[in-house]
Motif scaffolding. Sequence first.
Motif, PDB file in Angstrom:
ATOM      1  N   PHE A   1      -0.887  13.933  -2.085  1.00  0.00           N
ATOM      2  CA  PHE A   1      -1.135  12.494  -1.967  1.00  0.00           C
ATOM      3  C   PHE A   1      -2.556  12.123  -2.363  1.00  0.00           C
ATOM      4  N   PRO A   2      -3.582  12.812  -1.821  1.00  0.00           N
ATOM      5  CA  PRO A   2      -4.946  12.418  -2.212  1.00  0.00           C
ATOM      6  C   PRO A   2      -5.189  12.562  -3.719  1.00  0.00           C
TER       7      PRO A   2
ATOM      8  N   VAL B   1      -0.498   1.858  -9.335  1.00  0.00           N
ATOM      9  CA  VAL B   1      -0.210   1.674  -7.907  1.00  0.00           C
ATOM     10  C   VAL B   1       0.642   0.421  -7.712  1.00  0.00           C
TER      11      VAL B   1
ATOM     12  N   HIS C   1       2.379   7.983   3.895  1.00  0.00           N
ATOM     13  CA  HIS C   1       1.832   8.632   5.098  1.00  0.00           C
ATOM     14  C   HIS C   1       2.614   8.196   6.344  1.00  0.00           C
TER      15      HIS C   1
ATOM     16  N   GLU D   1       0.868  -1.183   0.000  1.00  0.00           N
ATOM     17  CA  GLU D   1       0.000   0.000   0.000  1.00  0.00           C
ATOM     18  C   GLU D   1       0.900   1.227   0.000  1.00  0.00           C
TER      19      GLU D   1
ATOM     20  N   HIS E   1       6.585   9.048  -8.523  1.00  0.00           N
ATOM     21  CA  HIS E   1       5.198   8.592  -8.623  1.00  0.00           C
ATOM     22  C   HIS E   1       4.154   9.661  -8.318  1.00  0.00           C
ATOM     23  N   VAL E   2       4.348  10.434  -7.280  1.00  0.00           N
ATOM     24  CA  VAL E   2       3.344  11.427  -6.883  1.00  0.00           C
ATOM     25  C   VAL E   2       3.405  12.657  -7.787  1.00  0.00           C
TER      26      VAL E   2
ATOM     27  N   PHE F   1       0.691   4.379  -0.765  1.00  0.00           N
ATOM     28  CA  PHE F   1       0.294   5.662  -0.181  1.00  0.00           C
ATOM     29  C   PHE F   1       0.222   5.580   1.341  1.00  0.00           C
TER      30      PHE F   1
ATOM     31  N   GLU G   1      -3.180   9.764  -5.596  1.00  0.00           N
ATOM     32  CA  GLU G   1      -3.801   8.460  -5.356  1.00  0.00           C
ATOM     33  C   GLU G   1      -5.081   8.309  -6.178  1.00  0.00           C
TER      34      GLU G   1
ATOM     35  N   SER H   1       4.366   0.343  -6.147  1.00  0.00           N
ATOM     36  CA  SER H   1       4.744  -0.580  -5.083  1.00  0.00           C
ATOM     37  C   SER H   1       5.979  -1.390  -5.477  1.00  0.00           C
TER      38      SER H   1
END
Length: 180
Positions: free
Chosen positions: A154-155, A166, A24, A18, A78-79, A20, A158, A170
């Motif tokens: 992030f939100p 995703v 966090h 996971e 990625h972000v 994201f 995602e 990972s």
Amino acid sequence: MASRLDQLVSSPAAGLDEPFAMLHACHERMQRTLALLGRLEAHVAEHGADEQARQAARDVARYFDNAAPQHHLDEERHVLPALRAGGDPALAVLAARLENDHRAMESAWAAARAVLQQIADGTLARLDPEQEQSLQSFTQLYAGHIAAEEGTAFPTAEARLDADAVRAMSADMRARRGAS
């Protein structure tokens, strides 16, 4: 101060399955490590660079030497591209700002790390105002940066990444960390 200054540095549970949640959790650990840094400053002012201070300085340095650069790379790979991909000019500006923050953090870390190394080596008994400022400047850079990532970056990223992206995120995070 606690019997060990680094008690606050334990990691929240989050896995690379996971990504994201992992990002966090990294922020939580950064905040704990920065709180440790603040407590370290106060401890050195009162007790000097005793063994607790030396160990805490090593712990802070270890985190920001190893985990923080990986975290920043996760974001940059990625972000930030996900923010830029949507064509929203405000998000593109945010992505540029966050990337610039990373460069500023690298520079500020060099100055802060030099101070921490002196504490860890026991060669610095007290912090002078310039050294205090370098530690505080480093800490302050993270406050606004983390808030922007948690609140918007992030939100948004995602929501924009599909399941395949995703999974690729990972896999990349695992590979760079040598995780199976």
